[in-house]
Design a protein around this motif. Structure first.
Motif, short mmCIF file in Angstrom:
data_model
loop_
_atom_site.label_atom_id
_atom_site.label_comp_id
_atom_site.label_asym_id
_atom_site.label_seq_id
_atom_site.Cartn_x
_atom_site.Cartn_y
_atom_site.Cartn_z
N MET A 1 3.76 -7.94 14.58
CA MET A 1 3.62 -8.12 13.16
C MET A 1 3.50 -6.77 12.45
SD MET A 1 1.37 -10.85 11.28
CE MET A 1 0.21 -10.43 10.03
N ARG A 79 15.53 -11.93 8.07
CA ARG A 79 14.67 -10.93 8.69
C ARG A 79 13.23 -11.05 8.19
NH1 ARG A 79 17.88 -5.88 10.38
NH2 ARG A 79 19.96 -6.75 10.52
N PRO A 80 12.26 -10.72 9.04
CA PRO A 80 10.86 -10.75 8.60
C PRO A 80 10.53 -9.50 7.79
CG PRO A 80 10.99 -10.18 10.92
CD PRO A 80 12.39 -10.46 10.47
N ARG A 131 3.28 -11.91 5.13
CA ARG A 131 4.46 -11.83 5.99
C ARG A 131 5.36 -13.01 5.69
NH1 ARG A 131 6.94 -12.76 10.99
NH2 ARG A 131 7.40 -10.87 12.16
N VAL A 133 9.77 -14.53 6.25
CA VAL A 133 11.15 -14.36 6.69
C VAL A 133 12.01 -14.63 5.46
CG1 VAL A 133 12.97 -15.22 8.19
CG2 VAL A 133 10.63 -15.02 9.06
N GLN A 163 10.39 -3.88 6.33
CA GLN A 163 10.97 -4.80 7.30
C GLN A 163 10.06 -4.79 8.53
OE1 GLN A 163 15.17 -4.38 7.82
NE2 GLN A 163 15.12 -5.44 9.79
N GLU A 166 10.61 -7.93 14.79
CA GLU A 166 10.85 -9.37 15.04
C GLU A 166 9.68 -10.06 15.65
OE1 GLU A 166 13.61 -11.05 14.02
OE2 GLU A 166 14.40 -9.22 13.16
#
Length: 166
Positions: A1, A79-80, A131, A133, A163, A166
């Motif tokens: 994270m 994308r997270p 956070r 996506v 960004q 993952e």
């Protein structure tokens, strides 16, 4: 994270002032103009400046005040990302926090989330993190920080959108 890469926001530390809005730094704008917004040097988390928002629930027609910045979402779909900021509430009873809105090419909102219900340690500086996506079809991301419910001041500093791994 953990986040990686550079800050996707402009002037996340509020160090530069925009020529058209001397009270707010470049690329940030008030979300509700009826509140008081000002750069401050008296109370900062990092650097020389922060933004202070003075909110009065008695005079607010919207019920909240905040700052907002929009960015293009090119290359971020699926994308997270992590939005983080340091916040200091002058009134510990007020609610405040971060939010993200994802918008498609037609201006339709594809998603929205906030951290308003996340607990605060105390009235001192608190790092807030959100956070998400980025949904498919997102063309723009609106980034905001707001205060509401109780009158008082919210000081904002060191805002970052990055960004995430993952």
């Amino acid at each position: 994270m953990d986040a990686q890469a550079p800050n996707l926001l402009k002037n996340g530390g509020f160090e530069g002032a925009a020529p058209t809005a001397p009270d707010l730094p470049e690329s940030w704008r008030p979300d509700r103009a009826e509140a008081g917004y000002a750069l401050t040097t008296a109370q900062v988390h990092g650097g020389a400046n922060a933004v202070a928002i003075t909110f009065d629930k008695q005079t607010s027609s919207a019920g909240y005040a905040g700052i907002i910045q929009g960015i293009a979402a090119e290359g971020l779909e699926g994308r997270p990302i992590i939005l983080s900021a340091w916040l200091h509430r002058g009134n510990p009873k007020s609610k405040a926090g971060l939010w993200l809105a994802f918008v498609d090419a037609a201006g339709k909102r594809l998603g929205y989330l906030n951290d308003y219900d996340a607990p605060w340690r105390d009235a001192a500086w608190n790092e807030r993190r959100l956070r998400a996506v980025v949904p498919a079809g997102t063309k723009r991301i609106a980034i905001g920080i707001s205060v509401f419910e109780e009158s008082g001041t919210l000081v904002i500093d060191d805002v970052s959108l990055e960004q995430a791994r993952e």
